[in-house]
Structures are given as C-alpha cells and as structure tokens.
Design an enzyme around this catalytic site. Structure first.
Site, short mmCIF file in Angstrom:
data_model
loop_
_atom_site.label_atom_id
_atom_site.label_comp_id
_atom_site.label_asym_id
_atom_site.label_seq_id
_atom_site.Cartn_x
_atom_site.Cartn_y
_atom_site.Cartn_z
N CYS A 127 0.85 -1.19 0.00
CA CYS A 127 0.00 0.00 0.00
C CYS A 127 0.88 1.24 0.00
CB CYS A 127 -0.90 -0.01 1.24
SG CYS A 127 -2.05 1.38 1.31
N HIS B 49 -9.08 -3.38 -3.33
CA HIS B 49 -8.14 -2.71 -2.42
C HIS B 49 -8.50 -1.23 -2.29
CE1 HIS B 49 -3.91 -2.02 -0.78
NE2 HIS B 49 -4.29 -0.80 -1.08
N GLU B 50 -8.82 -0.60 -3.45
CA GLU B 50 -9.15 0.84 -3.42
C GLU B 50 -10.50 1.09 -2.76
OE1 GLU B 50 -5.57 1.03 -4.79
OE2 GLU B 50 -6.72 2.68 -3.92
N HIS C 254 -10.24 1.26 0.88
CA HIS C 254 -9.76 2.55 1.39
C HIS C 254 -10.93 3.51 1.63
CE1 HIS C 254 -5.43 2.29 1.58
NE2 HIS C 254 -5.30 1.97 0.33
O1 LIG Z 1 -1.99 1.95 -1.78
C1 LIG Z 1 -2.72 1.77 -2.75
O2 LIG Z 1 -3.94 1.80 -2.67
C2 LIG Z 1 -2.08 1.41 -4.03
C3 LIG Z 1 -1.61 0.01 -4.05
C4 LIG Z 1 -2.76 -0.78 -4.60
C5 LIG Z 1 -2.71 -2.26 -4.52
C6 LIG Z 1 -1.83 -2.93 -3.73
C7 LIG Z 1 -1.85 -4.34 -3.71
C8 LIG Z 1 -2.78 -5.04 -4.44
C9 LIG Z 1 -3.66 -4.35 -5.21
C10 LIG Z 1 -3.63 -2.98 -5.25
C11 LIG Z 1 -0.30 0.05 -4.84
O3 LIG Z 1 -0.57 -0.06 -6.17
S1 LIG Z 1 0.90 -1.03 -4.25
C12 LIG Z 1 1.97 -1.37 -5.52
C13 LIG Z 1 1.50 -2.45 -6.47
C14 LIG Z 1 1.89 -2.40 -7.77
C15 LIG Z 1 1.49 -3.41 -8.64
C16 LIG Z 1 0.70 -4.46 -8.21
C17 LIG Z 1 0.31 -4.51 -6.90
C18 LIG Z 1 0.72 -3.50 -6.02
NI NI Z 2 -3.55 1.06 -0.42
#
Ligand SMILES: O=C(O)C[C@@H](Cc1ccccc1)[C@H](O)SCc1ccccc1
Ligand code: NI
Length: 182
Positions: A110, A153-154, A157
């Site tokens: 995250c 995931h979003e 949040h």
């Molecule tokens: O913090 C965030 O919401 C962004 C995350 C989203 C995410 C994390 C894990 C699994 C799905 C979504 C960032 O994109 S973390 C970096 C990342 C990059 C590619 C694939 C997964 C995570």
């Molecule tokens: Ni996140």
C-alpha cells in the site's frame, strides 16, 4: 502534480474513515483532483518520472490517501491479457461478486504503508462494480483477477479498511490445502 509527499501514511485518521458520497455530477474541483490521482499513477509507472520525482509504483490511489474524505479513487492497471483498466471513479460500489476467492501471490502492499506486511489478502475473484466516471457517465465494470483485486483494495480505502485487516491467521502446516493463489 501529486508526489509521495501528498500521500498520508498509516496512523493518519483519514485512512480509517468511511468516506462521504461525492455529489454527482461531480464538481470541477473533484474532477481535477481525480484527474491528478490518475496522473500520479501514470507517472508512477513511467520509469523516468518515477525516478525524477521519487514515486513508488502504484496501480491504484484512493482519496483518503490524500486526506480527502470523498468516495473516489483512480486505478491504472494492466491485466494478464495486457488489457489496460484506467479509470477515475466516483461513488464506486460492488453490485455482484463471485463466491470464488483469490489473492495476490506474495501478498499486497500500500502506498500509505511504508513496511512489508506478509500474508494472503483474500479477495473476490470476480466482481461487478458500478460508479460514475470522470466524464460523469454511469459505468458497470465486470472485473476478474488482478484488476478485481486492485479495485477491491481501493474500495476498502473508501471504507477505512487497510489490506492487512483482511490477512487471516496462519493455518497450521498440516491443514493447508491448495489455496487458489493467482
Ligand atoms: O496503496 C494503494 O492503494 C495502491 C496500491 C494498490 C494495490 C496494492 C496491492 C494489491 C492491489 C492494489 C499500490 O498499487 S501497491 C503497488 C503495487 C503495484 C502493482 C501491483 C500490486 C501493487
Ligand atoms: Ni492502499
């Protein structure tokens, strides 16, 4: 443009709030903010921009991560068939989901969490998600696998949920079965 300095980190109260619906049609201010969030993701995935501005690569960003108490997030992710899902969405909600679950091999991270948190994060393998786009259009998306994981995931949040809230306790070695990892 947004940088990592604009992203709040775990412990910030904004990450634990259930956010407020955005009035539609969205205001110019909300549209501009969401456009900046999408631009951040595109920049973070561009090696030159990421290095120049010290950006962590991201495939999703939600308004609470900017300290903004609004139901909106941006996603910019490519699936295993190289299909690009690039959206800024207002008031997204899951309207259908599979019983089947999946998880991201190696666990999740995250942009608001500056540490590794190991463990599988169970997600629906397929979801139908509705929302309002940056252009003000109602949209219904049928998603699976990595894009579905990112949108979940979003959406978490927007409800004050962090990925590690969903990590289940370890199952003793003898009881482990095939875990359906993606
Ligand atoms: O913090 C965030 O919401 C962004 C995350 C989203 C995410 C994390 C894990 C699994 C799905 C979504 C960032 O994109 S973390 C970096 C990342 C990059 C590619 C694939 C997964 C995570
Ligand atoms: Ni996140």
């Amino acid at each position: 443009m947004l940088t990592m300095d604009d992203i709040v980190r775990e412990g910030h109260p904004a990450l634990r709030k259930v956010t407020e619906e955005v009035p539609v049609p969205p205001s110019e201010e909300d549209k501009n903010t969401l456009k900046e969030m999408l631009e951040f993701l595109q920049n973070s995935q561009d090696p030159e921009m990421a290095e120049k501005y010290d950006l962590r690569s991201g495939v999703g960003l939600a308004a609470p991560q900017l300290g903004i108490n609004k139901r909106m997030f941006a996603v910019h992710v490519t699936d295993e068939k190289d299909r690009l899902y690039s959206y800024g969405l207002f008031n997204p909600k899951i309207t259908r989901h599979s019983v089947e679950m999946t998880h991201l091999e190696g666990g999740e991270g995250c942009l608001s969490v500056d540490r590794e948190v190991p463990g599988d994060v169970p997600r629906y393998k397929r979801i139908t998600l509705e929302g309002t786009t940056l252009e003000g259009e109602k949209v219904r998306l049928r998603l699976r696998d990595l894009p579905a994981i990112v949108f979940q995931h979003e959406l978490d949040h927007l409800n004050g949920v962090m990925f590690y809230d969903r990590i289940e306790e370890e199952i003793p070695e003898t009881d482990k079965k095939d875990d359906g990892a993606l």
